[in-house]
Write a protein that holds these residues in place. Structure first.
Motif, PDB file in Angstrom:
ATOM      1  N   SER A 333      11.631 -67.936 -39.020  1.00 28.12           N
ATOM      2  CA  SER A 333      10.418 -67.074 -38.607  1.00 28.12           C
ATOM      3  C   SER A 333       9.183 -67.708 -38.720  1.00 28.12           C
ATOM      4  N   SER A 334       8.186 -67.457 -38.040  1.00 24.43           N
ATOM      5  CA  SER A 334       6.770 -68.049 -38.052  1.00 24.43           C
ATOM      6  C   SER A 334       6.399 -67.981 -39.496  1.00 24.43           C
ATOM      7  N   ASP A 335       6.534 -66.894 -40.297  1.00 23.19           N
ATOM      8  CA  ASP A 335       6.350 -66.876 -41.687  1.00 23.19           C
ATOM      9  C   ASP A 335       6.932 -67.753 -42.390  1.00 23.19           C
ATOM     10  N   TYR A 337       8.442 -70.436 -41.798  1.00 29.77           N
ATOM     11  CA  TYR A 337       8.250 -71.832 -41.346  1.00 29.77           C
ATOM     12  C   TYR A 337       6.763 -72.151 -41.936  1.00 29.77           C
ATOM     13  N   ALA A 338       5.851 -71.547 -41.754  1.00 28.45           N
ATOM     14  CA  ALA A 338       4.434 -71.475 -42.546  1.00 28.45           C
ATOM     15  C   ALA A 338       4.674 -71.586 -43.923  1.00 28.45           C
ATOM     16  N   PRO A 351       1.103 -68.408 -39.375  1.00 30.51           N
ATOM     17  CA  PRO A 351       2.329 -67.629 -38.809  1.00 30.51           C
ATOM     18  C   PRO A 351       1.700 -67.012 -37.242  1.00 30.51           C
ATOM     19  N   GLU A 360       5.331 -64.267 -32.576  1.00 29.35           N
ATOM     20  CA  GLU A 360       6.604 -64.615 -33.208  1.00 29.35           C
ATOM     21  C   GLU A 360       7.282 -65.849 -32.689  1.00 29.35           C
ATOM     22  N   VAL A 363       3.135 -71.072 -34.311  1.00 25.21           N
ATOM     23  CA  VAL A 363       2.242 -70.898 -35.345  1.00 25.21           C
ATOM     24  C   VAL A 363       0.844 -71.608 -34.808  1.00 25.21           C
TER      25      VAL A 363
END
Length: 403
Positions: A333-335, A337-338, A351, A360, A363
């Motif tokens: 997920s973007s969160d 990954y960040a 994110p 979503e 980033v």
């Protein structure tokens, strides 16, 4: 003992903390981090602008100004908007100086919204829009801008979300976080919708000076739009004056007067010395603005090309200083990954999900950093991507064997 939190407004209790600040605060406590997270120029405010502030203090300009701001500054804002964007506003009744463009946006919404009225948002969008609408008792309604259309909304997408309760549309072009910039033709299509459905448009034009591919078109310059547009802008991005907290709003006199009433009671006026600095920026600082723009454009090209070379899909942003690459090929997920990128490679990005649900899988990366930092960030992001892909291959192979 009573619990102090029981006194907090329900509207405020339901607000989520800014997702941008979450990762910024994490990065601030780590050594060696390259931050591509916060949307802030890496340039220092031009010396002549800083000197104008110093001189205003030395000359004793420390009292309040008029609520709407120094008339001399408002006149210069009008001259600037006319010369750069072919706009015509009356300095005495249609322009107000605010504490950043953020306050101008807040005042716009508070002045127009009644409880239960709807405001359309083009998502992904700046994180403040939805909370400010809710604090006014309004209802934010999301219009998704899709990657396949370079994150530009279509008129048809917007019209599908219009109801009898729709009061206004917030339009940000170039966009934060995607950098998408609407062409004049695309803006004209939106203007026809505004007229057809009698919508007010709040045009957030804070990135107007950072337009790379074509001449910038201000929404209120379109036929029939001046009377239904509140223009919100400021000095933070194009003039590298984020910490000065100075913006402005331009609108038809009745709307501006309503906003000014709130401003009088809540803020009184913008800081006097910052107004003197802004006057100098408009009078003698446009060459520096153009120079910064050229630098951002160079960095945009370098960074977006670099993202594509290391394996990320990324559209070419037309303006602002953000790239919005897809990270769907990581499986995170973007969160996730960040957070992983920050902890493992010390690169801070934001994110996409904090800018709305349709963000979503992406980033936000600010390329308002030095070329050296951007190149190093790309190296770290490539190394991180390869590790994620290797790990994914190992898991896939294990599952294949077990099957």
């Amino acid at each position: 003992m009573s619990e102090p939190s029981r006194y907090i407004s329900g509207n405020v209790s339901q607000l989520k903390p800014s997702g941008i600040r979450k990762f910024f605060d994490l990065a601030a406590n780590m050594e060696g981090v390259i931050s591509l997270g916060v949307g802030e120029p890496d340039f220092i405010t031009s010396w002549n602008v800083r000197e104008a502030c110093i001189q205003s203090l030395e000359q004793g300009y420390t009292a309040y100004t008029a609520n709407a701001g120094m008339l001399e500054l408002r006149k210069e804002i009008c001259s600037y908007l006319n010369s750069r964007f072919a706009l015509n506003y009356d300095a005495s009744s249609e322009v107000m100086v605010t504490v950043g463009a953020s306050q101008a946006l807040d005042l716009s919404l508070r002045a127009i919204l009644n409880p239960g009225e709807e405001v359309l948002l083009i998502e992904p969008c700046f994180v403040s829009y939805e909370p400010l609408i809710r604090l006014c008792g309004g209802i934010p309604v999301s219009v998704s801008a899709r990657e396949e259309n370079s994150f530009k909304p279509t008129a048809a997408d917007i019209e599908k979300k219009i109801t009898q309760k729709t009061k206004a549309l917030i339009l940000c072009s170039p966009n934060n976080p995607t950098g998408a910039q609407l062409t004049k033709k695309e803006l004209q299509e939106v203007s026809l919708l505004a007229e057809k459905h009698d919508l007010l448009v709040i045009a957030d034009e804070i990135y107007a000076e950072l337009s790379y591919e074509e001449a910038y078109t201000s929404f209120s310059s379109l036929p029939g739009m001046r009377e239904r547009t509140i223009l919100v802008s400021g000095f933070s991005k194009g003039f590298a004056m984020t910490g000065w907290r100075l913006g402005y709003a331009c609108a038809p006199a009745p709307l501006l007067a309503a906003m000014l009433k709130i401003h009088q009671y809540s803020m009184m006026c913008a800081p006097t010395m910052a107004q003197h600095a802004a006057l100098e920026a408009l009078t003698n600082g446009l060459a520096d603005v153009d120079s910064m723009k050229r630098s951002y454009r160079q960095r945009r090209n370098l960074f977006v090309e670099g993202l594509r070379e290391i394996g990320f899909s990324c559209h070419l942003p037309g303006g602002a200083f953000y790239a919005f690459p897809s990270i769907k090929n990581t499986g995170l997920s973007s969160d996730e990954y960040a957070e992983s990128l920050l902890l493992e490679e010390k690169v801070a990005v934001v994110p996409g999900s904090v800018f709305g649900s349709c963000g979503e899988g992406f980033v936000r990366c600010s390329y308002a950093s030095s070329v050296e930092q951007l190149q190093e960030a790309l190296k770290r992001m490539e190394r991180h991507l390869k590790k994620l892909q290797a790990s994914s291959n190992i898991v896939s192979e294990r599952m294949r064997k077990e099957a």
